[in-house]
Design a protein around this motif. Structure first.
Motif, PDB file in Angstrom:
ATOM      1  N   ASP A  88     -18.726  -3.171  -9.599  1.00 51.19           N
ATOM      2  CA  ASP A  88     -17.628  -3.544 -10.499  1.00 51.19           C
ATOM      3  C   ASP A  88     -16.594  -2.420 -10.611  1.00 51.19           C
ATOM      4  O   ASP A  88     -16.157  -2.057 -11.706  1.00 51.19           O
ATOM      5  CB  ASP A  88     -18.163  -3.950 -11.872  1.00 51.19           C
ATOM      6  CG  ASP A  88     -17.147  -4.742 -12.674  1.00 51.19           C
ATOM      7  OD1 ASP A  88     -16.306  -5.419 -12.063  1.00 51.19           O
ATOM      8  OD2 ASP A  88     -17.183  -4.665 -13.921  1.00 51.19           O
ATOM      9  N   ILE A  89     -16.220  -1.876  -9.467  1.00 47.82           N
ATOM     10  CA  ILE A  89     -15.199  -0.826  -9.390  1.00 47.82           C
ATOM     11  C   ILE A  89     -13.945  -1.451  -8.778  1.00 47.82           C
ATOM     12  O   ILE A  89     -14.013  -2.075  -7.713  1.00 47.82           O
ATOM     13  CB  ILE A  89     -15.685   0.352  -8.520  1.00 47.82           C
ATOM     14  CG1 ILE A  89     -16.837   1.072  -9.225  1.00 47.82           C
ATOM     15  CG2 ILE A  89     -14.545   1.309  -8.192  1.00 47.82           C
ATOM     16  CD1 ILE A  89     -17.522   2.117  -8.374  1.00 47.82           C
ATOM     17  N   ASP A  90     -12.832  -1.299  -9.455  1.00 46.42           N
ATOM     18  CA  ASP A  90     -11.550  -1.745  -8.922  1.00 46.42           C
ATOM     19  C   ASP A  90     -11.163  -0.746  -7.836  1.00 46.42           C
ATOM     20  O   ASP A  90     -10.751   0.383  -8.137  1.00 46.42           O
ATOM     21  CB  ASP A  90     -10.516  -1.788 -10.051  1.00 46.42           C
ATOM     22  CG  ASP A  90      -9.142  -2.235  -9.600  1.00 46.42           C
ATOM     23  OD1 ASP A  90      -8.771  -1.978  -8.432  1.00 46.42           O
ATOM     24  OD2 ASP A  90      -8.425  -2.821 -10.429  1.00 46.42           O
ATOM     25  N   LEU A  91     -11.307  -1.152  -6.597  1.00 46.25           N
ATOM     26  CA  LEU A  91     -11.116  -0.243  -5.472  1.00 46.25           C
ATOM     27  C   LEU A  91      -9.707   0.331  -5.429  1.00 46.25           C
ATOM     28  O   LEU A  91      -9.529   1.544  -5.246  1.00 46.25           O
ATOM     29  CB  LEU A  91     -11.441  -0.963  -4.155  1.00 46.25           C
ATOM     30  CG  LEU A  91     -11.385  -0.147  -2.878  1.00 46.25           C
ATOM     31  CD1 LEU A  91     -12.328   1.040  -2.932  1.00 46.25           C
ATOM     32  CD2 LEU A  91     -11.699  -1.014  -1.682  1.00 46.25           C
ATOM     33  N   LEU A  92      -8.705  -0.502  -5.618  1.00 42.97           N
ATOM     34  CA  LEU A  92      -7.328   0.004  -5.571  1.00 42.97           C
ATOM     35  C   LEU A  92      -7.052   0.953  -6.731  1.00 42.97           C
ATOM     36  O   LEU A  92      -6.392   1.982  -6.550  1.00 42.97           O
ATOM     37  CB  LEU A  92      -6.340  -1.158  -5.564  1.00 42.97           C
ATOM     38  CG  LEU A  92      -6.384  -2.049  -4.327  1.00 42.97           C
ATOM     39  CD1 LEU A  92      -5.378  -3.190  -4.452  1.00 42.97           C
ATOM     40  CD2 LEU A  92      -6.156  -1.260  -3.051  1.00 42.97           C
ATOM     41  N   ARG A  93      -7.545   0.645  -7.913  1.00 41.03           N
ATOM     42  CA  ARG A  93      -7.361   1.535  -9.066  1.00 41.03           C
ATOM     43  C   ARG A  93      -8.071   2.860  -8.809  1.00 41.03           C
ATOM     44  O   ARG A  93      -7.546   3.927  -9.115  1.00 41.03           O
ATOM     45  CB  ARG A  93      -7.881   0.862 -10.336  1.00 41.03           C
ATOM     46  CG  ARG A  93      -7.962   1.741 -11.569  1.00 41.03           C
ATOM     47  CD  ARG A  93      -6.689   2.412 -12.002  1.00 41.03           C
ATOM     48  NE  ARG A  93      -5.601   1.475 -12.181  1.00 41.03           N
ATOM     49  CZ  ARG A  93      -4.310   1.801 -12.165  1.00 41.03           C
ATOM     50  NH1 ARG A  93      -3.944   3.059 -11.978  1.00 41.03           N
ATOM     51  NH2 ARG A  93      -3.378   0.905 -12.316  1.00 41.03           N
ATOM     52  N   ALA A  94      -9.280   2.805  -8.241  1.00 41.04           N
ATOM     53  CA  ALA A  94     -10.019   4.036  -7.950  1.00 41.04           C
ATOM     54  C   ALA A  94      -9.238   4.911  -6.970  1.00 41.04           C
ATOM     55  O   ALA A  94      -9.170   6.134  -7.140  1.00 41.04           O
ATOM     56  CB  ALA A  94     -11.402   3.702  -7.384  1.00 41.04           C
ATOM     57  N   VAL A  95      -8.625   4.296  -5.964  1.00 41.25           N
ATOM     58  CA  VAL A  95      -7.836   5.050  -4.987  1.00 41.25           C
ATOM     59  C   VAL A  95      -6.612   5.661  -5.666  1.00 41.25           C
ATOM     60  O   VAL A  95      -6.301   6.846  -5.467  1.00 41.25           O
ATOM     61  CB  VAL A  95      -7.426   4.151  -3.802  1.00 41.25           C
ATOM     62  CG1 VAL A  95      -6.387   4.832  -2.922  1.00 41.25           C
ATOM     63  CG2 VAL A  95      -8.649   3.768  -2.977  1.00 41.25           C
ATOM     64  N   GLU A  96      -5.923   4.876  -6.471  1.00 42.29           N
ATOM     65  CA  GLU A  96      -4.751   5.386  -7.178  1.00 42.29           C
ATOM     66  C   GLU A  96      -5.123   6.550  -8.093  1.00 42.29           C
ATOM     67  O   GLU A  96      -4.416   7.568  -8.139  1.00 42.29           O
ATOM     68  CB  GLU A  96      -4.087   4.277  -7.990  1.00 42.29           C
ATOM     69  CG  GLU A  96      -3.434   3.218  -7.117  1.00 42.29           C
ATOM     70  CD  GLU A  96      -3.043   1.974  -7.880  1.00 42.29           C
ATOM     71  OE1 GLU A  96      -2.198   1.225  -7.356  1.00 42.29           O
ATOM     72  OE2 GLU A  96      -3.568   1.726  -8.991  1.00 42.29           O
ATOM     73  N   ASP A  97      -6.233   6.405  -8.819  1.00 45.71           N
ATOM     74  CA  ASP A  97      -6.685   7.476  -9.711  1.00 45.71           C
ATOM     75  C   ASP A  97      -7.041   8.738  -8.938  1.00 45.71           C
ATOM     76  O   ASP A  97      -6.733   9.855  -9.367  1.00 45.71           O
ATOM     77  CB  ASP A  97      -7.892   7.020 -10.543  1.00 45.71           C
ATOM     78  CG  ASP A  97      -7.552   5.953 -11.571  1.00 45.71           C
ATOM     79  OD1 ASP A  97      -6.344   5.713 -11.832  1.00 45.71           O
ATOM     80  OD2 ASP A  97      -8.498   5.350 -12.108  1.00 45.71           O
ATOM     81  N   LYS A  98      -7.677   8.582  -7.787  1.00 47.42           N
ATOM     82  CA  LYS A  98      -8.072   9.737  -6.992  1.00 47.42           C
ATOM     83  C   LYS A  98      -6.858  10.448  -6.404  1.00 47.42           C
ATOM     84  O   LYS A  98      -6.808  11.685  -6.352  1.00 47.42           O
ATOM     85  CB  LYS A  98      -9.039   9.310  -5.880  1.00 47.42           C
ATOM     86  CG  LYS A  98      -9.582  10.444  -5.057  1.00 47.42           C
ATOM     87  CD  LYS A  98     -10.393  11.417  -5.890  1.00 47.42           C
ATOM     88  CE  LYS A  98     -10.989  12.489  -5.000  1.00 47.42           C
ATOM     89  NZ  LYS A  98     -11.761  13.470  -5.721  1.00 47.42           N
ATOM     90  N   ILE A  99      -5.869   9.687  -5.968  1.00 50.19           N
ATOM     91  CA  ILE A  99      -4.639  10.313  -5.466  1.00 50.19           C
ATOM     92  C   ILE A  99      -3.982  11.129  -6.568  1.00 50.19           C
ATOM     93  O   ILE A  99      -3.556  12.268  -6.348  1.00 50.19           O
ATOM     94  CB  ILE A  99      -3.680   9.252  -4.890  1.00 50.19           C
ATOM     95  CG1 ILE A  99      -4.250   8.653  -3.606  1.00 50.19           C
ATOM     96  CG2 ILE A  99      -2.299   9.867  -4.625  1.00 50.19           C
ATOM     97  CD1 ILE A  99      -3.498   7.436  -3.107  1.00 50.19           C
ATOM     98  N   ALA A 100      -3.915  10.561  -7.771  1.00 50.78           N
ATOM     99  CA  ALA A 100      -3.312  11.285  -8.908  1.00 50.78           C
ATOM    100  C   ALA A 100      -4.094  12.563  -9.202  1.00 50.78           C
ATOM    101  O   ALA A 100      -3.504  13.623  -9.447  1.00 50.78           O
ATOM    102  CB  ALA A 100      -3.256  10.390 -10.140  1.00 50.78           C
TER     103      ALA A 100
END
Length: 121
Positions: A88-100
Protein backbone atom coordinates in the motif's frame (compact mmCIF):
# COMPACT_ATOMS: atom_id res chain seq x y z
CA UNK A 1 -10.05 9.10 -27.44
CA UNK A 2 -7.63 10.97 -25.20
CA UNK A 3 -4.58 9.11 -23.91
CA UNK A 4 -4.54 8.81 -20.10
CA UNK A 5 -1.82 10.67 -18.20
CA UNK A 6 1.01 8.83 -16.44
CA UNK A 7 -0.85 8.51 -13.13
CA UNK A 8 -3.91 7.08 -14.86
CA UNK A 9 -1.74 4.74 -16.93
CA UNK A 10 -0.01 3.50 -13.78
CA UNK A 11 -3.40 2.81 -12.19
CA UNK A 12 -4.53 0.94 -15.32
CA UNK A 13 -1.34 -1.12 -15.33
CA UNK A 14 -1.80 -1.90 -11.63
CA UNK A 15 -5.35 -3.09 -12.28
CA UNK A 16 -4.20 -5.17 -15.23
CA UNK A 17 -1.48 -6.81 -13.13
CA UNK A 18 -3.97 -7.53 -10.34
CA UNK A 19 -6.35 -9.12 -12.85
CA UNK A 20 -3.53 -11.12 -14.41
CA UNK A 21 -2.48 -12.56 -11.03
CA UNK A 22 -6.08 -13.07 -9.87
CA UNK A 23 -7.02 -15.05 -13.01
CA UNK A 24 -4.08 -17.37 -12.41
CA UNK A 25 -4.57 -17.54 -8.64
CA UNK A 26 -1.01 -16.30 -8.12
CA UNK A 27 -1.83 -13.71 -5.47
CA UNK A 28 -1.24 -16.33 -2.79
CA UNK A 29 2.42 -16.38 -3.80
CA UNK A 30 2.89 -12.61 -3.94
CA UNK A 31 4.07 -11.91 -0.42
CA UNK A 32 6.39 -8.92 -0.04
CA UNK A 33 9.30 -11.31 0.55
CA UNK A 34 8.60 -13.27 -2.63
CA UNK A 35 8.10 -10.12 -4.69
CA UNK A 36 11.43 -8.71 -3.48
CA UNK A 37 13.14 -11.99 -4.34
CA UNK A 38 11.57 -11.95 -7.82
CA UNK A 39 12.58 -8.31 -8.24
CA UNK A 40 16.15 -9.15 -7.29
CA UNK A 41 16.18 -11.91 -9.90
CA UNK A 42 14.96 -9.52 -12.58
CA UNK A 43 17.57 -6.91 -11.63
CA UNK A 44 20.14 -9.68 -11.99
CA UNK A 45 18.84 -10.47 -15.47
CA UNK A 46 19.07 -6.77 -16.37
CA UNK A 47 22.62 -6.68 -15.03
CA UNK A 48 23.61 -9.59 -17.28
CA UNK A 49 22.97 -7.42 -20.34
CA UNK A 50 25.71 -5.03 -19.20
CA UNK A 51 28.14 -7.39 -17.51
CA UNK A 52 31.59 -7.25 -19.10
CA UNK A 53 30.73 -4.36 -21.41
CA UNK A 54 32.91 -1.30 -21.44
CA UNK A 55 31.33 2.05 -20.55
CA UNK A 56 31.18 2.89 -24.26
CA UNK A 57 29.70 -0.47 -25.27
CA UNK A 58 26.98 -0.05 -22.66
CA UNK A 59 25.92 3.15 -24.45
CA UNK A 60 25.90 1.57 -27.92
CA UNK A 61 23.59 -1.43 -27.64
CA UNK A 62 22.26 -3.04 -30.80
CA UNK A 63 18.53 -3.00 -31.42
CA UNK A 64 18.27 -6.62 -30.26
CA UNK A 65 20.30 -5.90 -27.11
CA UNK A 66 18.20 -2.83 -26.40
CA UNK A 67 15.01 -4.86 -26.74
CA UNK A 68 16.34 -7.36 -24.19
CA UNK A 69 17.16 -4.52 -21.79
CA UNK A 70 13.71 -3.02 -22.41
CA UNK A 71 12.02 -6.28 -21.41
CA UNK A 72 14.10 -6.61 -18.24
CA UNK A 73 13.39 -3.00 -17.26
CA UNK A 74 9.69 -3.78 -17.72
CA UNK A 75 10.01 -6.86 -15.49
CA UNK A 76 11.73 -4.78 -12.80
CA UNK A 77 9.01 -2.12 -13.00
CA UNK A 78 6.26 -4.75 -12.83
CA UNK A 79 7.66 -6.24 -9.64
CA UNK A 80 8.22 -2.78 -8.11
CA UNK A 81 4.62 -1.90 -8.86
CA UNK A 82 3.34 -5.20 -7.46
CA UNK A 83 5.44 -4.76 -4.31
CA UNK A 84 4.31 -1.19 -3.76
CA UNK A 85 0.71 -2.28 -4.29
CA UNK A 86 1.08 -5.15 -1.81
CA UNK A 87 2.52 -2.76 0.80
CA UNK A 88 0.00 0.00 0.00
CA UNK A 89 2.75 2.42 -1.03
CA UNK A 90 1.94 5.11 -3.58
CA UNK A 91 4.88 4.48 -5.89
CA UNK A 92 4.80 7.86 -7.62
CA UNK A 93 4.47 9.73 -4.31
CA UNK A 94 7.37 7.70 -2.87
CA UNK A 95 9.53 8.65 -5.87
CA UNK A 96 8.58 12.31 -5.60
CA UNK A 97 9.32 12.31 -1.86
CA UNK A 98 12.69 10.64 -2.39
CA UNK A 99 13.71 13.13 -5.08
CA UNK A 100 12.82 15.99 -2.71
CA UNK A 101 14.85 14.34 0.05
CA UNK A 102 17.85 13.89 -2.28
CA UNK A 103 17.62 17.52 -3.37
CA UNK A 104 18.03 18.50 0.28
CA UNK A 105 20.70 15.92 1.00
CA UNK A 106 22.79 16.75 -2.06
CA UNK A 107 22.62 20.51 -2.63
CA UNK A 108 23.95 21.56 -6.01
CA UNK A 109 26.56 23.91 -4.60
CA UNK A 110 28.07 21.10 -2.52
CA UNK A 111 28.03 18.19 -4.94
CA UNK A 112 28.17 19.58 -8.49
CA UNK A 113 30.56 17.54 -10.59
CA UNK A 114 31.42 15.11 -7.79
CA UNK A 115 30.82 11.37 -8.03
CA UNK A 116 30.96 11.15 -4.25
CA UNK A 117 27.54 10.35 -2.81
CA UNK A 118 28.32 9.80 0.85
CA UNK A 119 28.60 12.99 2.88
CA UNK A 120 29.02 13.51 6.58
CA UNK A 121 25.72 14.46 8.18
Amino acid sequence: MEEPDSVDRLALIRERLQGFARAREWGQFHSPKNLVMALTGEVGELTEHFQWLTEQESKELSDAELEGVREEIADVQIYLLMLSDKLDIDLLRAVEDKIAKNEQRFPVERVRGSRRQRWPE
